[in-house]
Design an enzyme around this catalytic site. Structure first.
Site, PDB file in Angstrom:
ATOM      1  N   GLY A  53       3.905   0.700   2.359  1.00 21.60           N
ATOM      2  CA  GLY A  53       4.799  -0.394   1.956  1.00 21.60           C
ATOM      3  C   GLY A  53       5.481  -0.118   0.625  1.00 21.60           C
ATOM      4  NE  ARG A  84     -12.721  11.067   8.573  1.00 18.86           N
ATOM      5  CZ  ARG A  84     -11.833  10.528   7.771  1.00 18.86           C
ATOM      6  NH1 ARG A  84     -11.123   9.507   8.186  1.00 18.86           N
ATOM      7  NH2 ARG A  84     -11.670  10.991   6.562  1.00 18.86           N
ATOM      8  NE  ARG A 112      -7.264   7.887   9.160  1.00 20.42           N
ATOM      9  CZ  ARG A 112      -7.768   8.301   7.996  1.00 20.42           C
ATOM     10  NH1 ARG A 112      -7.274   9.349   7.383  1.00 20.42           N
ATOM     11  NH2 ARG A 112      -8.784   7.659   7.452  1.00 20.42           N
ATOM     12  CG  HIS A 162     -15.894   8.096   7.282  1.00 25.33           C
ATOM     13  ND1 HIS A 162     -16.897   8.839   6.726  1.00 25.33           N
ATOM     14  CD2 HIS A 162     -14.737   8.632   6.837  1.00 25.33           C
ATOM     15  CE1 HIS A 162     -16.360   9.790   5.973  1.00 25.33           C
ATOM     16  NE2 HIS A 162     -15.054   9.684   6.019  1.00 25.33           N
ATOM     17  CD  GLU A 186      -5.896   1.715   8.533  1.00 25.68           C
ATOM     18  OE1 GLU A 186      -5.875   2.017   7.322  1.00 25.68           O
ATOM     19  OE2 GLU A 186      -6.917   1.300   9.116  1.00 25.68           O
ATOM     20  N   GLY A 242       0.859  -1.186   0.000  1.00 29.36           N
ATOM     21  CA  GLY A 242       0.000   0.000   0.000  1.00 29.36           C
ATOM     22  C   GLY A 242       0.892   1.231   0.000  1.00 29.36           C
ATOM     23  CG  HIS A 251     -13.115   4.987   7.536  1.00 29.73           C
ATOM     24  ND1 HIS A 251     -13.093   4.547   6.240  1.00 29.73           N
ATOM     25  CD2 HIS A 251     -12.320   6.087   7.580  1.00 29.73           C
ATOM     26  CE1 HIS A 251     -12.326   5.369   5.518  1.00 29.73           C
ATOM     27  NE2 HIS A 251     -11.837   6.286   6.303  1.00 29.73           N
TER      28      HIS A 251
HETATM   29  C1  LIG Z   1     -12.630   3.989   1.597  1.00 29.85           C
HETATM   30  C2  LIG Z   1     -11.476   4.678   2.250  1.00 29.85           C
HETATM   31  C3  LIG Z   1     -11.159   5.986   1.960  1.00 29.85           C
HETATM   32  C4  LIG Z   1     -10.081   6.608   2.562  1.00 29.85           C
HETATM   33  N1  LIG Z   1      -9.815   7.903   2.239  1.00 29.85           N
HETATM   34  C5  LIG Z   1      -8.756   8.503   2.791  1.00 29.85           C
HETATM   35  C6  LIG Z   1      -8.433   9.845   2.439  1.00 29.85           C
HETATM   36  O1  LIG Z   1      -9.103  10.475   1.628  1.00 29.85           O
HETATM   37  N2  LIG Z   1      -7.344  10.415   3.004  1.00 29.85           N
HETATM   38  C7  LIG Z   1      -6.552   9.748   3.891  1.00 29.85           C
HETATM   39  O2  LIG Z   1      -5.573  10.301   4.342  1.00 29.85           O
HETATM   40  N3  LIG Z   1      -6.834   8.468   4.246  1.00 29.85           N
HETATM   41  C8  LIG Z   1      -7.912   7.838   3.717  1.00 29.85           C
HETATM   42  N4  LIG Z   1      -8.209   6.546   4.078  1.00 29.85           N
HETATM   43  C9  LIG Z   1      -7.284   5.814   4.947  1.00 29.85           C
HETATM   44  C10 LIG Z   1      -6.063   5.357   4.164  1.00 29.85           C
HETATM   45  O3  LIG Z   1      -6.440   5.051   2.847  1.00 29.85           O
HETATM   46  C11 LIG Z   1      -5.412   4.126   4.731  1.00 29.85           C
HETATM   47  O4  LIG Z   1      -5.219   4.264   6.082  1.00 29.85           O
HETATM   48  C12 LIG Z   1      -4.065   3.902   4.102  1.00 29.85           C
HETATM   49  O5  LIG Z   1      -4.166   3.884   2.705  1.00 29.85           O
HETATM   50  C13 LIG Z   1      -3.437   2.630   4.562  1.00 29.85           C
HETATM   51  O6  LIG Z   1      -2.244   2.403   3.855  1.00 29.85           O
HETATM   52  P1  LIG Z   1      -1.259   1.266   4.305  1.00 29.85           P
HETATM   53  O7  LIG Z   1      -0.050   1.384   3.440  1.00 29.85           O
HETATM   54  O8  LIG Z   1      -1.036   1.323   5.753  1.00 29.85           O
HETATM   55  O9  LIG Z   1      -2.008  -0.109   4.033  1.00 29.85           O
HETATM   56  P2  LIG Z   1      -2.901  -0.678   2.835  1.00 29.85           P
HETATM   57  O10 LIG Z   1      -3.026   0.243   1.716  1.00 29.85           O
HETATM   58  O11 LIG Z   1      -4.112  -1.222   3.478  1.00 29.85           O
HETATM   59  O12 LIG Z   1      -2.042  -1.864   2.280  1.00 29.85           O
HETATM   60  C14 LIG Z   1      -1.868  -3.061   2.966  1.00 29.85           C
HETATM   61  C15 LIG Z   1      -0.935  -3.921   2.156  1.00 29.85           C
HETATM   62  O13 LIG Z   1      -0.552  -5.022   2.941  1.00 29.85           O
HETATM   63  C16 LIG Z   1      -0.740  -6.213   2.237  1.00 29.85           C
HETATM   64  N5  LIG Z   1      -1.009  -7.240   3.238  1.00 29.85           N
HETATM   65  C17 LIG Z   1      -1.857  -7.188   4.289  1.00 29.85           C
HETATM   66  N6  LIG Z   1      -1.781  -8.322   5.008  1.00 29.85           N
HETATM   67  C18 LIG Z   1      -0.863  -9.091   4.388  1.00 29.85           C
HETATM   68  C19 LIG Z   1      -0.335 -10.383   4.659  1.00 29.85           C
HETATM   69  N7  LIG Z   1      -0.705 -11.099   5.722  1.00 29.85           N
HETATM   70  N8  LIG Z   1       0.588 -10.884   3.801  1.00 29.85           N
HETATM   71  C20 LIG Z   1       0.996 -10.165   2.706  1.00 29.85           C
HETATM   72  N9  LIG Z   1       0.548  -8.934   2.436  1.00 29.85           N
HETATM   73  C21 LIG Z   1      -0.374  -8.418   3.268  1.00 29.85           C
HETATM   74  C22 LIG Z   1      -1.841  -5.943   1.262  1.00 29.85           C
HETATM   75  O14 LIG Z   1      -1.724  -6.827   0.178  1.00 29.85           O
HETATM   76  C23 LIG Z   1      -1.543  -4.501   0.880  1.00 29.85           C
HETATM   77  O15 LIG Z   1      -0.570  -4.479  -0.136  1.00 29.85           O
HETATM   78  C24 LIG Z   1      -9.294   5.903   3.491  1.00 29.85           C
HETATM   79  C25 LIG Z   1      -9.608   4.596   3.800  1.00 29.85           C
HETATM   80  C26 LIG Z   1     -10.705   3.983   3.216  1.00 29.85           C
HETATM   81  C27 LIG Z   1     -11.086   2.614   3.645  1.00 29.85           C
END
Ligand SMILES: Cc1cc2nc3c(=O)[nH]c(=O)nc-3n(C[C@H](O)[C@H](O)[C@H](O)COP(=O)(O)OP(=O)(O)OC[C@H]3O[C@@H](n4cnc5c(N)ncnc54)[C@H](O)[C@@H]3O)c2cc1C
Ligand code: FES
Lengths: 251, 638
Positions: B45, B331, B436, B266, B426, B42, B402
């Site tokens: 990562g 929120r 948040r 949310h 996250e 994500g 959310h």
């Molecule tokens: C609908 C929605 C809208 C949002 N809008 C906003 C916004 O406008 N502004 C804002 O700031 N935030 C927003 N957020 C929050 C934000 O998008 C997330 O908190 C953030 O993108 C999380 O990023 P991340 O890199 O932590 O994880 P993620 O993007 O969740 O990525 C997780 C990664 O880990 C991998 N993974 C997970 N478990 C495993 C495992 N066991 N083995 C291998 N791989 C694994 C997945 O494949 C993925 O690649 C929103 C969230 C949602 C749900």
């Protein structure tokens, strides 16, 4: 409502596949097609059968994971809609729906409706980026970008990489996908620096992956869930011609 | 085990700058010797994997989707905050810092949040350089919008697809490193365990989701960027595949879990339409810039068409209760206010579980074209799901699960208490406290991945702590054996209930007892019921197929099994925290006028839980929260 489903079942990449018939009884018109498949799978699991494998994640039309051909059309015949956003209200009670995986040689079937789309990743790896490292970037406002350019870049950048364009094309061409990235980046000053190298490398990777040639039938545009216009292909062709000229050779 | 956050000394504003120059460095030639395993692709990562590979480390990145580009970050709509003060409206690093600390209801770590605000501007510059097509004004400069919890406009956005474009920027940077041979990507690969040798994270056990093969990867450091656990509630705005397995397995291997009960609801999601629904759709908070939230003043009007209810019979309850922030109240506050009016019988739509989000005024003021430009794709999404045109009738909204502020505990270096285990995005707990603010999740993920971890991981290597553990160390085989045994056990139960039916039941229980409002009695009941449900699961679950193939039912079963453990910790933490703060509202802790009552005297700490075996209660460690700069005050958005 009640729907009959003809679903492509294939145990593994090397196994033979065939259609199986299932009944979706008492489903609500507010459900999405994939939610209906969830329900069918619940019943299959409970009765000792094997659930239908299909890809999905966001269920909001943005991740590009879902990839189902619905009655012969990738993502179904509703304009600008992914399979996960297709609601049953667009079908009639008693309809029979046929569900198949993307069918294109560069996207081999893994199981049932799940296909392997790594070829797309390889195309991006070949050049679908701006070669900047983290750190040292100039101020984001250092280069003003006309609003119309950004808007057009974004019209192309909305691609979700689902592969419907390939699945719809009789030649399994990936032109719409590749042209979206080429257009997005060549419309922005940041991407223009290496535009020639990019387009040549991406087109080569596309050919190497076994995607077919474009004969401009427009079937890709018709199924694109993000409504990306075929104009991007014209832009890419121009970029490609330009790059060849600049490189001083014409194949 | 004392928890030391390793916050550098000195004034808040210069901590990070000074600390960066004190951090140990790895010589470029030596970086090649270090293998880093990044789990998750994500925003956090992919940013980390790309940046570490650029620096010269050997990177392996893992995700469960078929491509790194599909990580859940792709779904973020609204925008990303940065203190660039583009609007000349008085924004600054210190204001973004204060807003974030206050938004988090004084339950986040001051030094981390300050650093985040400092880094924010560089994130935007980096993304622009990558070709992210941020919205621009006619003059060609970057455009901003407002988000909840702030009185300045500091949110950068790309139509309603900010997360998508930021993620594609990071994915493309990572793709470039893959093509250069500096990084390798393992897609459709799920991490099922962490390998810890002599207190140091040394590798992971993964399952190839296509072949079912179990294998391990050894590394000098493991980075978890696996996202949040909101899906535990079954119905949430997260993607179907989001799960807690990676962080939960790490917890069971000794990483402490911080503030698990801090979850976010949310306020604006499309209400549930029927019981088969498997996920909820968020409508971006940015809509509250121009949409006005209301319900009928009288219960009798609730069934009437909204257009037929005259202005004076409408209750714009957010504007009424919080005049200075109005519809842009944070929120937690907006969600609770919505629940209150619905509980009072003034909700609209099926079951009275909905409120109106009305764009009538904005359309009259700005015209439909301007609205279309700003929110076109969101209106379209609404119409697709609901079959209603929001340019004509107000949207109906209801709060939904959310985001999770809680996560694995990390120090200032984003390293957990296990040496060599870094947690970013996250998945960690660090910056958002008890709530948040909108548009700061993306900011944090990218700050962690692009600008913090690349420095701190080098320091870990340079300080000579890690010892090489060969891939044939018995620790790997042991962990693999455990993973195989667990999957075999899931497949062998062959009971009567499906995985989903358990997940749905757990979700309902959590939503009722550990959702927007929590009480001692409800939490105790949940804590009684969850172990029962877990026992029923292991005694009666039915998982189809085998382990040696693509088996989505088995993947899900394994994740739900983890939720059935994590949920207990979440409720335990909620029960312990006998105060209302942020997204955590305890009925036992309210002010006279019914607002949340925070208890700084007793609860100004991070609650970090340590696993001590299945049959023992986890141990609570407290990291006290001390504020030098921000003044702990009662949050008021009135
Ligand atoms: C609908 C929605 C809208 C949002 N809008 C906003 C916004 O406008 N502004 C804002 O700031 N935030 C927003 N957020 C929050 C934000 O998008 C997330 O908190 C953030 O993108 C999380 O990023 P991340 O890199 O932590 O994880 P993620 O993007 O969740 O990525 C997780 C990664 O880990 C991998 N993974 C997970 N478990 C495993 C495992 N066991 N083995 C291998 N791989 C694994 C997945 O494949 C993925 O690649 C929103 C969230 C949602 C749900
Ligand atoms: S599931 Fe993400 S686009 Fe369909």
């Amino acid at each position: 409502m009640h729907l009959s489903l003809r679903v492509w079942r294939q145990k593994s990449a090397s196994a033979f596949g065939r259609f199986e018939t299932y009944e979706a009884r008492n489903v609500s018109a507010d459900m999405s097609l994939l939610e209906m498949l969830d329900e069918v799978n619940e019943d299959l699991i409970a009765s000792g059968g094997e659930p239908i494998a299909f890809d999905s994640d966001c269920r909001e039309g943005i991740c590009g994971a879902c990839s189902v051909v619905i009655d012969g059309v990738p993502h179904g015949s509703r304009h600008g809609t992914t399979a996960c956003q297709l609601h049953l209200r667009h079908f009639k009670d008693g309809d029979t729906i046929t569900l198949e995986p993307w069918r294109a040689r560069p996207f081999p079937v893994i199981k049932d409706l799940v296909v392997d789309r790594h070829a797309f990743d390889r195309i991006i790896q070949a050049g679908g980026y701006v070669s900047v490292k983290t750190g040292g970037a100039p101020d984001g406002n250092a280069i003003p970008i006309p609003k119309t350019d950004v808007d057009r870049a974004m019209d192309a950048a909305v691609c979700i990489g689902c592969g419907a364009c390939v699945a719809a094309c009789k030649n399994a061409s990936a032109m719409l996908f590749v042209a979206s990235k080429v257009s997005h980046l060549s419309l922005l000053p940041q991407g223009r620096v290496e535009r020639e190298r990019r387009v040549l490398a991406m087109v080569r990777a596309m050919d190497d992956a076994g995607f077919g040639a474009c004969t401009v039938t427009g079937s890709c545009e018709a199924v694109c869930p993000k409504n990306i216009r075929i104009d991007v292909i014209a832009r890419m062709n121009r970029e490609y011609g330009r790059a060849l000229l600049k490189a001083g050779f014409v194949e | 085990m004392p928890l030391d956050a390793h916050i550098p000394s000195g004034p808040l504003e210069s901590k990070w700058e000074r600390h960066k120059s004190d951090l140990g460095l790895v010589h470029p030639r030596h970086k090649r010797k270090y293998d880093v395993l990044v789990v998750g692709s994500g925003l956090s990562g992919a940013a980390a994997a790309a940046t570490l590979a650029e620096l010269g480390y050997r990177v392996k990145c893992f995700c469960f989707q078929d491509s790194a580009r599909r990580a859940h970050s792709i779904a973020a709509q609204g925008g990303i905050n940065a203190a660039k003060n583009c609007c000349n409206d008085g924004d600054s690093v210190s204001r973004l810092f204060r807003d974030t600390i206050k938004g988090g209801d004084f339950r986040s770590r001051e030094a981390n949040v300050y650093r985040l605000a400092q880094i924010s501007a560089a994130i935007i510059d980096q993304c622009v350089a990558q070709g992210v097509p941020f919205a621009r004004e006619y003059g060609g400069l970057l455009e901003n919008r407002s988000f909840g919890g702030a009185q300045v406009s500091r949110t950068f956005y790309v139509r309603g697809q900010t997360g998508q474009q930021l993620l594609l920027g990071a994915y493309q940077a990572l793709s470039r490193q893959i093509s250069l041979g500096n990084a390798r990507m393992f897609t459709r690969t799920e991490m099922l365990d962490l390998v810890v040798i002599d207190g140091q994270a040394k590798g992971i056990v993964v399952r190839d989701l296509v072949s079912g093969e179990i294998a391990s990867h050894a590394g000098d450091a493991v980075v978890l960027a696996t996202g949040g656990y909101a899906n535990m509630f079954y119905l949430s705005t997260n993607a179907k595949g989001c799960n807690a397995t990676a962080v939960w397995r790490a917890y069971r291997r000794g990483a402490v879990f911080a503030n698990p009960c801090f979850t976010q609801i949310h306020p604006t999601c499309i209400p549930v339409s029927d019981e088969h629904q498997c996920k909820l759709t968020l409508m971006s908070e940015s809509l509250r810039n121009d949409g006005r939230v209301w319900v009928p003043r009288r219960r009798e009007d609730c069934a009437k068409a909204p257009g037929s209810i005259p202005e004076e019979d409408r209750d714009y309850y957010l504007e009424r209760k919080y005049p200075s922030f109005g519809n842009l109240a944070p929120r937690d506050i907006a969600s609770r206010a919505t629940k209150e009016v619905c509980d009072a019988g003034r909700g609209v739509g099926p079951g009275g579980l909905g409120v109106y989000l009305d764009f009538g005024d904005a359309i009259r003021q700005m015209g439909i074209e301007r609205m279309r430009e700003r929110y076109g794709n969101l209106f379209e999404m609404y119409e697709r799901i609901r079959g209603e045109n929001a340019y004509e009738v107000p949207m109906r909204m209801y709060p939904a699960m959310h985001y999770t502020m809680g996560g694995l505990w990390v120090d200032y270096h984003l390293m957990s208490n296990l040496q060599g285990l870094f947690v970013i995005g996250e998945a960690n707990f660090s910056d958002h406290g008890a709530n948040r603010l909108g548009a700061s999740g993306l900011m944090q993920g990218l700050a962690d991945g692009y600008f913090i971890l690349p420095y701190t991981i080098g320091h870990y290597f340079a300080s000579g702590r890690p010892s090489k553990a060969p891939a044939n160390h018995p620790g790997f085989a042991a962990a693999e054996t455990e993973v195989k045994a667990r999957l075999a056990r899931l497949l062998s139960v062959q009971g009567k209930r499906t995985v989903t039916s358990f997940h749905r039941e757990l979700g309902r229980l959590l939503w009722n007892d550990c959702g927007m409002t929590r009480s001692e009695a409800g939490l105790r009941e949940a804590l009684r019921r969850i172990p029962e449900l877990r026992a029923e699961f292991w005694g009666d679950v039915k998982v189809s197929g085998s382990g040696g193939e693509l088996n989505q039912d088995l993947e899900r079963a394994n994740q739900v099994a983890d939720y059935l453990e994590l949920s207990e910790l979440v409720c335990r933490d909620a029960l312990m925290r006998r105060e209302s703060c942020g997204g955590h509202f305890r009925t036992e802790s309210v002010t006279e006028d019914g607002e949340a009552k925070r208890d700084d005297a007793q609860f100004a700490f991070v609650a970090a839980w340590e696993f001590r075996g299945e049959d023992r209660e986890p141990m609570l460690h407290k990291e006290p929260l001390e504020y030098e700069e921000a003044r702990m005050s009662t949050r008021s958005y009135r």
